[in-house]
Design a protein around this motif. Structure first.
Motif, short mmCIF file in Angstrom:
data_model
loop_
_atom_site.label_atom_id
_atom_site.label_comp_id
_atom_site.label_asym_id
_atom_site.label_seq_id
_atom_site.Cartn_x
_atom_site.Cartn_y
_atom_site.Cartn_z
N ASP A 18 0.87 -1.17 0.00
CA ASP A 18 0.00 0.00 0.00
C ASP A 18 0.91 1.22 0.00
N HIS A 19 1.80 1.29 1.00
CA HIS A 19 2.85 2.30 1.04
C HIS A 19 3.82 1.98 2.17
N VAL A 20 4.93 2.73 2.21
CA VAL A 20 5.88 2.58 3.31
C VAL A 20 5.50 3.59 4.37
N GLU A 21 5.42 3.12 5.60
CA GLU A 21 5.02 3.95 6.73
C GLU A 21 6.07 3.79 7.83
N GLY A 22 6.93 4.79 7.95
CA GLY A 22 8.01 4.70 8.94
C GLY A 22 8.99 3.61 8.56
#
Length: 88
Positions: free
Chosen positions: A25-29
């Motif tokens: 979905d995306h990179v988060e931290g």
């Protein structure tokens, strides 16, 4: 360590064994957030309810980013055991 800055939305996440783990979905931290609709629910050996919410994979498990795939350093069934679920 792999160049995790190359990870993009909709890339396939696969285990070291080539088995599909999920879709970015995306990179988060320091984690990859997997899409809700495709977050490892179909992997043999996965336990618990994996449907209907996001799961996360630590960037520390990323072995390499190759083309449109993120390859993990662990086999898919092991990577799933390290997944974190979204707090709800």
């Amino acid at each position: 360590m792999a160049d995790t800055s190359a990870i993009q939305e909709h890339m396939e996440v696969i285990g070291a064994d080539g088995v599909h783990v999920g879709t970015v979905d995306h990179v988060e931290g320091d984690r990859i957030k997997l899409t809700k609709k495709d977050s490892g629910a179909e992997i043999e050996g996965a336990e618990g309810s994996h449907a209907g919410h996001h799961h996360f994979i630590s960037l520390g498990l990323v072995a390499e980013v190759e083309g449109d795939k993120v390859r993990l350093s662990a086999n898919a069934d092991v990577a799933i055991s390290f997944e974190e679920e979204e707090a709800g």
